[in-house]
Design a protein around this motif. Structure first.
Motif, mmCIF file in Angstrom:
data_model
loop_
_atom_site.group_PDB
_atom_site.id
_atom_site.type_symbol
_atom_site.label_atom_id
_atom_site.label_comp_id
_atom_site.label_asym_id
_atom_site.label_seq_id
_atom_site.Cartn_x
_atom_site.Cartn_y
_atom_site.Cartn_z
ATOM 1 N N LEU A 68 1.150 -1.232 -0.203
ATOM 2 C CA LEU A 68 -0.029 -0.226 0.319
ATOM 3 C C LEU A 68 1.257 0.792 -0.449
ATOM 4 O O LEU A 68 0.491 2.234 -1.054
ATOM 5 C CB LEU A 68 -1.121 0.232 1.022
ATOM 6 N N ILE A 69 1.792 1.566 0.633
ATOM 7 C CA ILE A 69 3.146 2.580 0.335
ATOM 8 C C ILE A 69 3.276 2.346 -0.345
ATOM 9 O O ILE A 69 3.302 3.925 -1.626
ATOM 10 C CB ILE A 69 4.424 2.009 2.061
ATOM 11 N N ASN A 70 3.490 1.367 -1.626
ATOM 12 C CA ASN A 70 4.708 1.028 -2.622
ATOM 13 C C ASN A 70 3.283 1.177 -3.808
ATOM 14 O O ASN A 70 3.966 2.686 -4.764
ATOM 15 C CB ASN A 70 4.811 0.055 -3.570
ATOM 16 N N TYR A 71 1.991 1.734 -3.269
ATOM 17 C CA TYR A 71 0.974 2.007 -4.293
ATOM 18 C C TYR A 71 0.852 3.645 -3.889
ATOM 19 O O TYR A 71 0.725 4.054 -4.977
ATOM 20 C CB TYR A 71 -0.044 0.744 -4.144
ATOM 21 N N ARG A 72 0.968 4.100 -3.019
ATOM 22 C CA ARG A 72 0.997 5.692 -2.848
ATOM 23 C C ARG A 72 1.667 5.745 -3.348
ATOM 24 O O ARG A 72 1.870 7.419 -3.917
ATOM 25 C CB ARG A 72 0.854 5.658 -1.413
ATOM 26 N N ASN A 73 3.285 5.770 -3.045
ATOM 27 C CA ASN A 73 4.401 6.188 -3.722
ATOM 28 C C ASN A 73 4.271 6.393 -5.546
ATOM 29 O O ASN A 73 4.320 7.622 -5.830
ATOM 30 C CB ASN A 73 5.617 5.245 -3.740
ATOM 31 N N SER A 74 3.768 5.257 -6.139
ATOM 32 C CA SER A 74 3.893 4.865 -7.460
ATOM 33 C C SER A 74 2.655 6.321 -7.998
ATOM 34 O O SER A 74 2.958 6.706 -8.863
ATOM 35 C CB SER A 74 3.433 3.934 -8.173
ATOM 36 N N LEU A 75 1.516 5.907 -6.985
ATOM 37 C CA LEU A 75 0.948 7.781 -7.291
ATOM 38 C C LEU A 75 1.399 8.801 -7.495
ATOM 39 O O LEU A 75 1.491 9.690 -7.817
ATOM 40 C CB LEU A 75 -0.898 7.463 -6.613
ATOM 41 N N VAL A 76 1.915 8.812 -6.171
ATOM 42 C CA VAL A 76 2.506 10.489 -5.839
ATOM 43 C C VAL A 76 4.117 10.589 -7.423
ATOM 44 O O VAL A 76 3.666 11.777 -7.843
ATOM 45 C CB VAL A 76 3.188 11.016 -4.860
ATOM 46 N N VAL A 77 4.664 9.954 -7.443
ATOM 47 C CA VAL A 77 5.612 9.767 -8.292
ATOM 48 C C VAL A 77 4.830 10.070 -9.952
ATOM 49 O O VAL A 77 5.225 11.357 -10.667
ATOM 50 C CB VAL A 77 6.726 8.459 -8.688
ATOM 51 N N GLY A 78 3.890 8.991 -10.009
ATOM 52 C CA GLY A 78 3.423 9.673 -11.766
ATOM 53 C C GLY A 78 2.429 10.324 -11.481
ATOM 54 O O GLY A 78 2.421 11.593 -12.913
ATOM 55 N N ILE A 79 1.360 11.090 -11.021
ATOM 56 C CA ILE A 79 1.048 12.717 -10.616
ATOM 57 C C ILE A 79 1.962 13.462 -10.655
ATOM 58 O O ILE A 79 1.823 14.708 -12.055
ATOM 59 C CB ILE A 79 0.142 12.741 -9.658
ATOM 60 N N ALA A 80 2.376 13.645 -9.951
ATOM 61 C CA ALA A 80 3.491 15.030 -9.832
ATOM 62 C C ALA A 80 4.742 14.765 -10.993
ATOM 63 O O ALA A 80 4.733 16.203 -11.553
ATOM 64 C CB ALA A 80 4.566 14.485 -8.765
ATOM 65 N N SER A 81 5.004 13.927 -11.961
ATOM 66 C CA SER A 81 6.249 13.525 -13.035
ATOM 67 C C SER A 81 5.396 14.272 -14.615
ATOM 68 O O SER A 81 5.619 14.647 -14.782
ATOM 69 C CB SER A 81 6.545 12.214 -13.174
ATOM 70 N N THR A 82 3.933 13.634 -13.883
ATOM 71 C CA THR A 82 3.119 14.062 -15.279
ATOM 72 C C THR A 82 2.988 15.464 -15.426
ATOM 73 O O THR A 82 2.381 16.028 -16.469
ATOM 74 C CB THR A 82 2.136 12.759 -14.893
#
Length: 277
Positions: A68-82
């Motif tokens: 779940l932490i990894n999922y949150r990390n991917s969402l943060v990285v994906g949204i911010a980098s996009t």
């Protein structure tokens, strides 16, 4: 006499598309189904099995799992980098195709962008790790955000360039005559027209960031790892947790699937924009 030929060609085209769709969907179905199997049922290749939710429970709620932490990390990285990538790509595309740059500058810039996009991410990961460690950003989400923004920026610049060129120059000239500033021109005139292309490019950028593995593996630790890195860690030294890996992979499909369903019409409109003049 032409109708049978046309009909046969149409049927052949549809059959080819259906076959291609089946080839793409079958591996996904197999992975999702593997998440509902036991390890023994999967390894023995049993065709019939009783579905279980244990693998999903272990992945999501086990005390030893950080998924779940990894999922949150991917969402943060994906949204911010996009967001970073789309802002920079839109401004760069408008500058290249609307400001009075010499032609050779535009060609060199776009040529370098496509050459950079051809570099394998793994070839850049080591240098980025050294750079991030030097400036104190090692093992942080910000380092992955910046790296993913750079990786996806060339593709975004090329795509946004196509959409920006489709904006009628007469509209921009009329806005200039009416006294519009550059920010107002971009906000009121350009962005509404290129919205489908912006949505299409943004979704593709997010999906590429979500699926990126090599750079995320190099720049993260256990607490900052993204979903692809977390899935790979189910392959342990003495055991490979196939069913839990399949469950984690099935869950990782959800954000991209939701985005594609919501933005399907924007993707089609964006990717076909400019195809017909």
């Amino acid at each position: 006499m032409r109708f049978p030929n046309v009909r046969l060609s149409t049927l052949a085209l549809h059959a080819s598309l259906i076959a291609a769709g089946i080839l793409v969907v079958i591996p996904v179905i197999w992975v999702v189904a593997a998440g509902f199997r036991t390890q023994i049922a999967l390894l023995t290749g049993a065709l019939w099995f009783t579905p279980i939710l244990k693998n999903f429970t272990e992945v999501l709620f086990s005390k030893t799992s950080d998924y779940l932490i990894n999922y949150r990390n991917s969402l943060v990285v994906g949204i911010a980098s996009t967001l970073i990538c789309m802002t920079a790509a839109t401004l760069a595309a408008w500058s290249l195709h609307r400001m009075r740059w010499p032609k050779w500058v535009v060609y060199v810039f776009l040529g370098w962008a496509i050459m950079f996009h051809m570099f394998p991410p793994l070839a850049l990961a080591g240098a980025w790790y050294t750079m991030m460690r030097t400036i104190g950003l090692d093992n942080s989400l910000l380092s992955v955000v910046l790296a993913h923004s750079v990786l996806n920026l060339p593709m975004a610049v090329w795509l946004m360039g196509v959409f920006v060129q489709d904006v009628p120059i007469e509209l921009e000239e009329a806005a200039w005559i009416d006294g519009a500033s550059t920010p107002m021109l971009l906000w009121k005139i350009v962005l509404p027209i290129i919205a489908p292309g912006l949505a299409a490019t943004g979704i593709l950028t997010f999906v590429f960031s979500w699926n990126e593995f090599a750079v995320a593996l190099t720049l993260t630790t256990k607490q900052t790892a993204t979903v692809p890195v977390a899935i790979a860690k189910f392959a342990q030294d003495y055991e490979i947790l196939y069913t839990q890996m399949a469950a984690a992979a099935a869950l990782s499909i959800l954000p991209a699937l939701v985005l594609l369903i919501i933005g399907q019409r924007y993707i089609v409109a964006g990717l076909t924009q400019g195809a017909v003049k």
